[in-house]
Design a protein around this motif. Sequence first.
Motif, PDB file in Angstrom:
ATOM      1  N   ASN A  63      16.760  33.832  36.046  1.00 47.11           N
ATOM      2  CA  ASN A  63      16.401  35.090  36.706  1.00 47.11           C
ATOM      3  C   ASN A  63      16.381  34.852  38.215  1.00 47.11           C
ATOM      4  OD1 ASN A  63      15.229  37.394  37.728  1.00 47.11           O
ATOM      5  ND2 ASN A  63      13.540  37.452  36.266  1.00 47.11           N
ATOM      6  N   ILE A  64      17.265  35.524  38.948  1.00 48.08           N
ATOM      7  CA  ILE A  64      17.311  35.334  40.402  1.00 48.08           C
ATOM      8  C   ILE A  64      16.673  36.513  41.139  1.00 48.08           C
ATOM      9  CG2 ILE A  64      19.315  33.809  40.339  1.00 48.08           C
ATOM     10  CD1 ILE A  64      21.010  36.214  41.236  1.00 48.08           C
ATOM     11  N   ASN A  65      15.818  37.217  40.441  1.00 44.61           N
ATOM     12  CA  ASN A  65      15.092  38.321  41.070  1.00 44.61           C
ATOM     13  C   ASN A  65      13.632  38.272  40.628  1.00 44.61           C
ATOM     14  OD1 ASN A  65      14.663  40.636  42.613  1.00 44.61           O
ATOM     15  ND2 ASN A  65      15.123  41.996  40.885  1.00 44.61           N
ATOM     16  N   CYS A  66      13.015  37.101  40.789  1.00 40.34           N
ATOM     17  CA  CYS A  66      11.628  36.973  40.353  1.00 40.34           C
ATOM     18  C   CYS A  66      10.778  36.403  41.476  1.00 40.34           C
ATOM     19  CB  CYS A  66      11.518  36.119  39.092  1.00 40.34           C
ATOM     20  SG  CYS A  66      11.644  34.349  39.350  1.00 40.34           S
ATOM     21  N   ARG A  67       9.546  36.857  41.524  1.00 36.71           N
ATOM     22  CA  ARG A  67       8.634  36.449  42.595  1.00 36.71           C
ATOM     23  C   ARG A  67       7.203  36.615  42.118  1.00 36.71           C
ATOM     24  NH1 ARG A  67       5.667  38.918  46.683  1.00 36.71           N
ATOM     25  NH2 ARG A  67       5.529  37.716  48.630  1.00 36.71           N
ATOM     26  N   ALA A  68       6.387  35.601  42.314  1.00 37.13           N
ATOM     27  CA  ALA A  68       4.960  35.718  42.028  1.00 37.13           C
ATOM     28  C   ALA A  68       4.342  36.679  43.035  1.00 37.13           C
ATOM     29  CB  ALA A  68       4.287  34.352  42.112  1.00 37.13           C
ATOM     30  N   ALA A  69       3.666  37.692  42.542  1.00 38.94           N
ATOM     31  CA  ALA A  69       3.194  38.784  43.399  1.00 38.94           C
ATOM     32  C   ALA A  69       2.268  38.319  44.513  1.00 38.94           C
ATOM     33  CB  ALA A  69       2.500  39.839  42.541  1.00 38.94           C
ATOM     34  N   ASP A  70       1.473  37.289  44.255  1.00 36.65           N
ATOM     35  CA  ASP A  70       0.487  36.835  45.238  1.00 36.65           C
ATOM     36  C   ASP A  70       0.972  35.648  46.066  1.00 36.65           C
ATOM     37  OD1 ASP A  70      -1.269  38.786  44.372  1.00 36.65           O
ATOM     38  OD2 ASP A  70      -2.244  37.474  42.912  1.00 36.65           O
ATOM     39  N   SER A  71       2.272  35.416  46.097  1.00 35.76           N
ATOM     40  CA  SER A  71       2.811  34.249  46.811  1.00 35.76           C
ATOM     41  C   SER A  71       2.327  34.187  48.254  1.00 35.76           C
ATOM     42  CB  SER A  71       4.341  34.282  46.802  1.00 35.76           C
ATOM     43  OG  SER A  71       4.863  34.241  45.506  1.00 35.76           O
ATOM     44  N   PRO A  98       6.265  33.983  37.023  1.00 28.46           N
ATOM     45  CA  PRO A  98       7.053  35.210  37.184  1.00 28.46           C
ATOM     46  C   PRO A  98       8.357  35.210  36.388  1.00 28.46           C
ATOM     47  CG  PRO A  98       7.280  33.821  39.113  1.00 28.46           C
ATOM     48  CD  PRO A  98       6.228  33.177  38.255  1.00 28.46           C
ATOM     49  N   CYS A  99       8.843  34.031  35.988  1.00 26.00           N
ATOM     50  CA  CYS A  99      10.082  33.955  35.198  1.00 26.00           C
ATOM     51  C   CYS A  99      10.052  32.649  34.402  1.00 26.00           C
ATOM     52  CB  CYS A  99      11.321  34.053  36.087  1.00 26.00           C
ATOM     53  SG  CYS A  99      11.173  33.276  37.713  1.00 26.00           S
ATOM     54  N   PRO A 100       9.487  32.673  33.198  1.00 24.15           N
ATOM     55  CA  PRO A 100       9.235  31.454  32.419  1.00 24.15           C
ATOM     56  C   PRO A 100      10.478  30.629  32.095  1.00 24.15           C
ATOM     57  CG  PRO A 100       7.988  33.303  31.537  1.00 24.15           C
ATOM     58  CD  PRO A 100       8.921  33.871  32.556  1.00 24.15           C
ATOM     59  N   THR A 101      11.632  31.254  31.957  1.00 18.76           N
ATOM     60  CA  THR A 101      12.835  30.505  31.575  1.00 18.76           C
ATOM     61  C   THR A 101      13.641  30.039  32.782  1.00 18.76           C
ATOM     62  OG1 THR A 101      14.157  32.533  31.423  1.00 18.76           O
ATOM     63  CG2 THR A 101      12.998  31.818  29.430  1.00 18.76           C
ATOM     64  N   THR A 102      13.072  30.172  33.977  1.00 15.28           N
ATOM     65  CA  THR A 102      13.807  29.861  35.211  1.00 15.28           C
ATOM     66  C   THR A 102      13.137  28.723  35.968  1.00 15.28           C
ATOM     67  OG1 THR A 102      14.597  32.140  35.418  1.00 15.28           O
ATOM     68  CG2 THR A 102      14.582  30.815  37.428  1.00 15.28           C
ATOM     69  N   HIS A 103      13.948  27.785  36.461  1.00 14.63           N
ATOM     70  CA  HIS A 103      13.441  26.713  37.323  1.00 14.63           C
ATOM     71  C   HIS A 103      13.211  27.296  38.712  1.00 14.63           C
ATOM     72  CE1 HIS A 103      12.649  22.740  38.751  1.00 14.63           C
ATOM     73  NE2 HIS A 103      13.684  22.724  39.569  1.00 14.63           N
ATOM     74  N   LYS A 104      11.969  27.263  39.170  1.00 13.60           N
ATOM     75  CA  LYS A 104      11.576  28.008  40.367  1.00 13.60           C
ATOM     76  C   LYS A 104      11.456  27.101  41.597  1.00 13.60           C
ATOM     77  CE  LYS A 104       8.367  29.278  37.568  1.00 13.60           C
ATOM     78  NZ  LYS A 104       9.089  29.163  36.278  1.00 13.60           N
ATOM     79  N   TYR A 105      11.168  27.735  42.727  1.00 14.44           N
ATOM     80  CA  TYR A 105      10.909  27.014  43.973  1.00 14.44           C
ATOM     81  C   TYR A 105       9.974  27.862  44.835  1.00 14.44           C
ATOM     82  CZ  TYR A 105      14.543  30.203  45.685  1.00 14.44           C
ATOM     83  OH  TYR A 105      15.274  31.325  45.982  1.00 14.44           O
ATOM     84  N   LEU A 106       9.432  27.244  45.846  1.00 17.52           N
ATOM     85  CA  LEU A 106       8.596  27.940  46.830  1.00 17.52           C
ATOM     86  C   LEU A 106       9.286  27.863  48.182  1.00 17.52           C
ATOM     87  CD1 LEU A 106       5.917  29.230  47.881  1.00 17.52           C
ATOM     88  CD2 LEU A 106       5.027  26.889  48.107  1.00 17.52           C
TER      89      LEU A 106
END
Length: 231
Positions: A63-71, A98-106
């Motif tokens: 998912n390339i359109n995900c973001r933790a709301a409180d970032s 925000p997207c459990p199946t996606t490897h995320k970053y900050l």
Amino acid sequence: MNSLRTHFVFACENDYLTIRCPTGTLISIQNANYGRRVPSTDMCPLPWTSLGTRSDSLILSENINCRAADSLQIITDRCEDTSDCRIEVKTSLFNMDPCPTTHKYLDVSYKCRPHQFTKVETCEDKHMNVYCKEENQVVAIYNAHFGRLLPGSMECPSYSMHELECQTDDALAQMMQRCHGRRHCAVKAGSKIFGDPCPEDTHKYLIVLYSCGKSHLMVVVFNTRVCYFSS
């Protein structure tokens, strides 16, 4: 704050992100995002499995359109007004995935702002001097007003029958063009430079908020061009 250079840093999930500002300045967080906005082929690729491969199913479900709301709020609470901040990038920090199946970053954008500011005020038709005492520092303009603000000014009293608030729109741009990035400048507080936003009998004044700092932290604007100092 537009006069300060914006820095950008990022770290992949389960790594550490470090935000650091030079001595005499503090971190000012501009934006932060925990999630993913670009494909893993462009930033923070999927980790290798124990077999030395990457999962095709995870790539397909990315998912390339995900973001933790409180970032932004979480990073601001941890790092704002400090000079050095280190964060472990993990889902538990953001209270949600925000997207459990996606490897995320900050990713974080921030500025380094000086501790102290100087406020100067000059009455209409007089010259304002803006300067830095230290030879290795230059002026950073933060805000400017030309006109008259309520409740008025003790230094520049008005004898008009009507006390009102009026100010020009481009005082900040005019001061940045003339003073920002220099060690010293002198500007006449008059309508020839700033225009006349007030009724004819209004005694106006110029107020400028600035600080002095190392030039490599700042952005300077000449006309419509934006240039970065390199030293």
